[in-house]
Write a protein that holds these residues in place. Structure first.
Motif: not given
Ligand code: PRX
Length: 634
Positions: A295-297, A371-375, A395-402, A485-487, A500-502, A506-508, A511-513
């Protein structure tokens, strides 16, 4: 480039406006675009069924806003810069005018192949400009693109093709990635051999030029498909709520689901968030290192930047090829101003040693993003000091595919920063924290499950072909709320930190797995009876994959067996889902109702075996000690 939020007071004012009058606020943003027919109603929604519609009755095409709208004002400006995998090759620059021509031409080629509005097109390509062109060409004719990350296996690709009932696959001969030359077209052939009956044609872009097999009647070269096609043409006008794309993502149960986004709302939100979060200025070179397969791309290499008239760079290769200085070389050479990457890449480059970045001057850099996981704190400081030389906001950007676009993030240079905090919601976003009973947690200095209370334009509309799954996954846990789905934690100043995910995701490496997916794959290995997969802290990847595996008979050659497990996972999903650790166990801790106690497995995987809590109610408490002992030698 027009107005952006320019001060913290401005942000506060805009945020307040977006909450008191969301419809007025978003209508104002949407007016920036070219609509073929204005909307009748800004928003119609309920989170029960769920049903969310933005800019109802409006007609448009998102690519008209990415391309045609800019032709007069910035036709000769570079829209895309493509940096090839091989550092010896020249970068390719494509202006807005050229991109318009290439997209129209390929759109015309798709039409000639029988692709119509509403048809699904699967795109399985490496990071070449043609990937962006193919994506935009689908959107231009109102076809629905489903981009599948080119690292997924044939089995995964086939699953996605079948779920979407795609008519055409667009692919490339090979994927040049670091020192590797990966046979992409061959994976498509293998996928199609798994019974993807909906596919009529495969269009193949010649990337490396190495030999491949073409199936007569089914396969056609990209260069043949575009021959004689016009480099112009009107975009197909669609409804605001018509499907733009499907993007598959993992959840806690079952197979990946197809997240659906639509033209109107996604357009308004990706442009708004891009412009404000990164504070893009005309003339800036912006580089997001993600793959368009995620989704980021989609949102921040292709749509957001092009909608905003930016110059967006895409990179074919990997951060460590030919060496760990590659990112910094590219930043220097292309004078990158805004750089957006993932914590896992930062940690990998940090581990490669400071020498690669220490003496580099990168004076062009102004804004950094993650983006993508906690730093983690160490990586944040390294990024800030070594890369940004302490003068670039992160900018630590939190978001999701959804969510389609960035939800919680600092606005560069405007929002006060706090390491590891995504800080504050963007205007239009109303987050809240909820406890296990579904009660909203008020006040600050609190922790809970992160939900969103009100729709925003890029919210998920459905999961393709299974609306009930969308309701169940996101809207059924807490009444009238979208559940992420995040705490998260909200500090004393009201700033958010994503923990992180509750759920069982898992976030490897960002990448969401889904653990269930990996377990299903492992269970296909001969002699495997059952398995359980959990995440554990990993220095580079953020989280690693730990698999507990039960076999039907004792295994004499454990190493060879584990290799078979890995091969099976690669075959079923792809290399990104390969377990880092595999432990053979005689049983799994289960409750009396037969549920695997993942909490215990997680603790053991984390190496924390001191206090496992009460295990006396387990069906088989004796297995816990055996697993604990076995874990020591993994
Ligand atoms: O757990 C959060 C984590 O990535 C999940 C979303 O994954 P995905 O749909 O593949 O999208 C990733 C790119 C937007 C979230 O539920 N996540 C994403 N950004 C962050 C994050 N966790 C911590 N800090 C972030 N900035």
């Amino acid at each position: 480039m027009t107005a952006k939020i320019s001060s913290f007071e401005d942000y506060q004012r805009e945020y307040a406006h977006s909450v008191t009058d969301p419809e007025g606020f978003w209508a104002e943003q949407a007016k920036r675009f070219q609509w073929q027919k204005p909307w009748r109603r800004v928003l119609k929604w309920n989170f029960r069924t769920p049903d969310v519609k933005w800019f109802v009755g409006g007609r448009l095409n998102i690519t008209e806003n990415c391309l045609d709208r800019h032709l007069e004002s910035r036709g000769n400006q570079t829209a895309l810069i493509w940096e090839p995998n091989d550092p010896g090759r020249r970068a390719r620059k494509i202006t807005y005018k050229q991109l318009y021509g290439l997209v129209c031409q390929f759109a015309n080629a798709l039409k000639a192949q029988g692709v119509k509005k509403g048809d699904r097109v699967c795109i399985y390509m490496p990071m070449t400009p043609e990937l962006a062109i193919a994506t935009l060409a689908c959107a231009r004719i109102g076809a629905v693109h489903s981009v599948v990350f080119a690292g997924f296996s044939a089995v995964s690709l086939a699953d996605r093709i079948k779920d979407a009932q795609a008519k055409v696959v667009i692919t490339s001969d090979y994927n040049a990635r670091g020192p590797k030359n990966i046979p992409v077209k061959k994976v498509v052939d293998e996928a199609l051999a798994l019974g993807c009956d909906s596919i009529e044609h495969v269009i193949v872009h010649q990337n490396t030029g190495d030999a491949i097999k073409m199936e007569p009647g089914r396969d056609i070269w990209w260069h043949d498909a575009v021959k004689g096609r016009r480099k112009s043409g009107k975009a197909t006008v669609v409804n605001s709520e018509d499907m733009l794309f499907i993007l598959y993502t993992s959840g806690s149960t079952g197979k990946p689901k197809g997240v659906v986004h639509t033209h109107g709302g996604y357009m308004v939100y990706t442009e708004y968030s891009f412009r404000n979060v990164f504070q893009y200025e005309d003339g800036d070179i912006y580089w997001c290192t993600a793959d368009i397969g995620w989704i980021t791309g989609h949102s921040y290499i292709v749509y957001g930047p092009l909608l905003a008239g930016a110059t967006s760079m895409m990179f074919e290769g990997v951060p460590t090829y030919p060496n760990a200085g590659r990112f910094w070389d590219i930043i220097q050479r292309h004078k990158v101003n805004i750089f957006y990457t993932a914590p896992t890449a930062i940690r990998a480059l940090m581990a490669a040693g400071d020498a690669w970045v220490k003496n580099r001057r990168m004076p062009s850099l102004r804004v950094l993003g993650t983006v993508g996981e906690p730093i983690n704190e160490e990586a944040w400081h390294w990024y800030n000091e070594r890369v940004g030389k302490k003068h670039c906001p992160i900018v630590d950007t939190w978001w999701q595919t959804e969510t389609g676009g960035i939800m919680i993030s600092p606005l560069a240079g405007i929002t006060p920063l706090k390491p590891c905090y995504a800080t504050l919601p963007l205007p239009g976003i109303q987050p809240c924290l909820v406890d296990a009973n579904g009660h909203e947690i008020n006040g600050n200095d609190v922790e809970g499950m992160l939900c969103i209370k009100y729709p925003w334009p890029a919210i998920i509309r459905t999961t393709y072909g299974d609306h009930e799954r969308c309701r169940q996954t996101y809207f059924a846990t807490f009444k009238n709320k979208y559940f992420t789905g995040d705490g998260a934690r909200r500090d004393a100043d009201g700033m958010y930190r994503i923990i992180g995910r509750v759920d069982d995701v898992i976030n490897v490496s960002g990448h969401r797995i889904g653990t269930a997916e990996v377990e299903d794959a492992i269970n296909k290995t001969p002699h495997v009876v059952e398995s359980a997969v959990v995440g554990f802290p990993h220095e580079i990847k953020g989280q690693g994959i730990y698999a507990y595996v039960i076999t039907s008979a004792p295994i004499s050659d454990a190493a060879a067996f584990k290799q078979t497990v890995l091969d099976t996972v690669v075959r079923e999903i792809g290399p990104i889902a390969k377990p880092d650790k595999i432990q053979l166990v005689p049983g799994l801790p289960k409750t009396r109702s037969g549920k695997i106690m993942r909490r215990i497995l997680r603790k053991i995987a984390e190496g924390d075996t001191g206090n496992l809590g009460d295990i006396s109610t387990l069906l088989n408490p004796e297995v816990v000690d055996i697993i604990k002992t076995g874990a020591k030698s993994i």
